[in-house]
Design a protein around this motif. Structure first.
Motif, PDB file in Angstrom:
ATOM      1  N   TYR A 131      11.024 -16.917  10.401  1.00 57.64           N
ATOM      2  CA  TYR A 131      10.647 -15.690  11.118  1.00 57.64           C
ATOM      3  C   TYR A 131      10.698 -14.569  10.092  1.00 57.64           C
ATOM      4  O   TYR A 131      11.781 -14.143   9.678  1.00 57.64           O
ATOM      5  CB  TYR A 131      11.631 -15.469  12.265  1.00 57.64           C
ATOM      6  N   VAL A 132       9.546 -14.149   9.628  1.00 59.30           N
ATOM      7  CA  VAL A 132       9.517 -13.284   8.440  1.00 59.30           C
ATOM      8  C   VAL A 132       8.685 -12.036   8.714  1.00 59.30           C
ATOM      9  O   VAL A 132       7.715 -12.072   9.463  1.00 59.30           O
ATOM     10  CB  VAL A 132       8.949 -14.059   7.227  1.00 59.30           C
ATOM     11  N   GLY A 133       9.089 -10.946   8.101  1.00 63.55           N
ATOM     12  CA  GLY A 133       8.305  -9.720   8.251  1.00 63.55           C
ATOM     13  C   GLY A 133       8.891  -8.612   7.421  1.00 63.55           C
ATOM     14  O   GLY A 133       9.685  -8.850   6.503  1.00 63.55           O
ATOM     15  N   LEU A 134       8.461  -7.397   7.738  1.00 62.79           N
ATOM     16  CA  LEU A 134       8.943  -6.221   7.030  1.00 62.79           C
ATOM     17  C   LEU A 134       9.370  -5.176   8.040  1.00 62.79           C
ATOM     18  O   LEU A 134       8.758  -5.035   9.096  1.00 62.79           O
ATOM     19  CB  LEU A 134       7.844  -5.662   6.115  1.00 62.79           C
ATOM     20  N   CYS A 135      10.424  -4.428   7.670  1.00 67.97           N
ATOM     21  CA  CYS A 135      10.950  -3.406   8.576  1.00 67.97           C
ATOM     22  C   CYS A 135      10.548  -2.021   8.041  1.00 67.97           C
ATOM     23  O   CYS A 135       9.392  -1.839   7.636  1.00 67.97           O
ATOM     24  CB  CYS A 135      12.463  -3.602   8.710  1.00 67.97           C
ATOM     25  N   CYS A 136      11.483  -1.083   8.025  1.00 65.57           N
ATOM     26  CA  CYS A 136      11.146   0.290   7.647  1.00 65.57           C
ATOM     27  C   CYS A 136      10.415   0.346   6.297  1.00 65.57           C
ATOM     28  O   CYS A 136      10.834  -0.301   5.344  1.00 65.57           O
ATOM     29  CB  CYS A 136      12.411   1.127   7.565  1.00 65.57           C
ATOM     30  N   GLY A 137       9.379   1.156   6.250  1.00 65.24           N
ATOM     31  CA  GLY A 137       8.564   1.254   5.048  1.00 65.24           C
ATOM     32  C   GLY A 137       7.374   0.316   5.083  1.00 65.24           C
ATOM     33  O   GLY A 137       6.519   0.341   4.184  1.00 65.24           O
ATOM     34  N   ASN A 138       7.307  -0.510   6.124  1.00 65.19           N
ATOM     35  CA  ASN A 138       6.186  -1.452   6.226  1.00 65.19           C
ATOM     36  C   ASN A 138       4.855  -0.701   6.353  1.00 65.19           C
ATOM     37  O   ASN A 138       4.775   0.372   6.928  1.00 65.19           O
ATOM     38  CB  ASN A 138       6.387  -2.337   7.469  1.00 65.19           C
ATOM     39  N   SER A 139       3.843  -1.288   5.797  1.00 62.36           N
ATOM     40  CA  SER A 139       2.465  -0.820   5.985  1.00 62.36           C
ATOM     41  C   SER A 139       1.594  -2.070   5.940  1.00 62.36           C
ATOM     42  O   SER A 139       2.039  -3.135   5.499  1.00 62.36           O
ATOM     43  CB  SER A 139       2.058   0.157   4.875  1.00 62.36           C
ATOM     44  N   SER A 140       0.376  -1.918   6.413  1.00 66.87           N
ATOM     45  CA  SER A 140      -0.455  -3.108   6.598  1.00 66.87           C
ATOM     46  C   SER A 140      -0.754  -3.836   5.292  1.00 66.87           C
ATOM     47  O   SER A 140      -0.827  -5.066   5.271  1.00 66.87           O
ATOM     48  CB  SER A 140      -1.748  -2.717   7.292  1.00 66.87           C
ATOM     49  N   ASN A 141      -0.927  -3.069   4.203  1.00 63.31           N
ATOM     50  CA  ASN A 141      -1.242  -3.766   2.942  1.00 63.31           C
ATOM     51  C   ASN A 141      -0.047  -4.573   2.425  1.00 63.31           C
ATOM     52  O   ASN A 141      -0.216  -5.576   1.742  1.00 63.31           O
ATOM     53  CB  ASN A 141      -1.773  -2.785   1.879  1.00 63.31           C
ATOM     54  N   MET A 142       1.157  -4.152   2.795  1.00 63.91           N
ATOM     55  CA  MET A 142       2.348  -4.909   2.396  1.00 63.91           C
ATOM     56  C   MET A 142       2.540  -6.128   3.297  1.00 63.91           C
ATOM     57  O   MET A 142       2.853  -7.220   2.820  1.00 63.91           O
ATOM     58  CB  MET A 142       3.585  -4.010   2.442  1.00 63.91           C
ATOM     59  N   LEU A 143       2.365  -5.928   4.595  1.00 67.03           N
ATOM     60  CA  LEU A 143       2.532  -7.059   5.513  1.00 67.03           C
ATOM     61  C   LEU A 143       1.521  -8.163   5.208  1.00 67.03           C
ATOM     62  O   LEU A 143       1.823  -9.350   5.286  1.00 67.03           O
ATOM     63  CB  LEU A 143       2.381  -6.619   6.973  1.00 67.03           C
ATOM     64  N   ARG A 144       0.302  -7.753   4.852  1.00 67.44           N
ATOM     65  CA  ARG A 144      -0.736  -8.734   4.512  1.00 67.44           C
ATOM     66  C   ARG A 144      -0.272  -9.643   3.371  1.00 67.44           C
ATOM     67  O   ARG A 144      -0.558 -10.853   3.372  1.00 67.44           O
ATOM     68  CB  ARG A 144      -2.029  -7.998   4.112  1.00 67.44           C
TER      69      ARG A 144
END
Ligand code: ZN
Length: 350
Positions: A290-303
């Motif tokens: 279960y992976v992702g990004l929290c504060c500071g996330n933006s779409s280019n980073m999540l991609r």
């Protein structure tokens, strides 16, 4: 995917990519106030919340996490909007359900650190339970597929959140994530790794870490958690460059002045894409499901995370291709004047 998709995907050893970080992203866009960080934007500019849900799905999120983080009674009291609690939660969940259904995604309800719970004061336990209860009940009504309880700095508050999901969540699966401190001990004295094991034993579906630490200081802790837990592990770091000297985003300093960067100047410590690539690769190798990004996330980073997990989300159509750049790209594709010659003649050193 449908409603059973959450457990099915995890049972098969598969992964779920999850975008978080709505609060900071909407603050960055000028629609949410730093300080209280209450998502008033849900009622004031709902189309922007829907758009961000869609944007994160486009970038690779398998889940639309309803923006009910800090839309709880205590936080709403601070901004004088307790009467809007029901409307705000319903609106966030309803839009999340719609975007999830339109995109074959899962939808998650969200409870979080209560800002009321004090581990040494039993009188705070019932008010905290009531905060969790009312948000969970609305999430169930609005047909969440699972409930995320996140950003807990105390084991006891996380355990209470899990208990409330089990009690009021009509059997929905739970994802419980702790916010690790600068050290390895939580605010109520529990070792973070032990706390994850205890949450597993208490029946959490997924357990792990979110927020607080950036990739480089979260990964070593995840390795230890992975060694002791057998249920799927969650990892959603902040997108800021933490280090052994500054392990938590509260401890980050602005490079020039050495003043504290949190929260207004965290932009001076953003992770590079390279660092997020490393995180995605290592988390995948480690078996983080279960992976992702929290504060500071933006779409280019999540991609980047989604792609490191083998996905090709719609946004991959626009993943970088620097070969097409007129100076740094494939020089045979461009007139010389725009490549080496230009740089040489002008004395340019880029
Ligand atoms: Zn966060």
């Amino acid at each position: 995917m449908g409603k059973t998709g959450f457990l099915e995907r995890l049972q098969n050893g598969g992964s779920i990519v999850v975008a978080e970080g709505y609060i900071f992203e909407l603050e960055r866009r000028g629609y949410l106030q730093a300080g209280s960080f209450v998502p008033e934007v849900v009622l004031e500019h709902p189309h922007l919340v829907r758009q961000l849900y869609e944007e994160f799905v486009h970038a690779g999120s398998d889940v639309v996490l309803a923006l009910t983080y800090y839309a709880h009674r205590e936080k709403l009291r601070v901004v004088g909007r307790e009467n809007d609690l029901d409307a705000m939660n319903r609106a966030a969940l309803k839009m999340a359900r719609e975007v999830a259904d339109e995109n074959d995604c899962l939808m998650a309800g969200n409870i979080c650190n209560s800002a009321v719970f004090i581990h040494s004061d039993e009188n705070t336990f019932l008010p905290t339970e009531n905060i969790f209860k009312e948000q969970i009940e609305i999430a169930v009504e609005l047909e969440a597929d699972f409930i995320v309880g996140e950003t807990f700095s105390c084991f006891a508050e996380a355990a209470l959140a899990l208990k409330c999901i089990q009690k009021y969540g009509q059997g929905l699966p739970s994802v419980i994530t702790l916010s690790a401190s600068a050290g390895d001990v939580l605010l109520d004295g529990y070792d973070t790794v032990d706390a994850c094991k205890k949450l597993e034993e208490a029946g959490a579906t997924v357990v792990g870490l979110n927020c607080g630490r950036g990739p480089r200081t979260m990964l070593p802790l995840l390795e230890k958690i992975k060694q002791v837990c057998s249920i799927p592990i969650a990892a959603l770091p902040v997108v800021y460059t933490t280090s052994s000297e500054e392990p938590h985003f509260f401890s980050l300093t602005i490079p020039d002045t050495k003043e504290r960067a949190f929260p207004l100047d965290l932009c001076s410590r953003m992770c590079s894409r390279k660092e997020i690539e490393e995180f995605g690769t290592k988390a995948n190798e480690l078996g983080i499901q279960y992976v992702g990004l929290c504060c500071g996330n933006s779409s280019n980073m999540l991609r980047i995370v989604a792609e490191k997990y083998g996905r090709t989300p719609p946004a991959s159509k626009y993943s970088p291709d620097m070969e097409k750049h007129y100076i740094y790209g494939d020089k045979t594709k461009f007139r010389k004047e725009f490549t080496e010659d230009l740089m040489a003649v002008k004395g340019g050193k880029f």
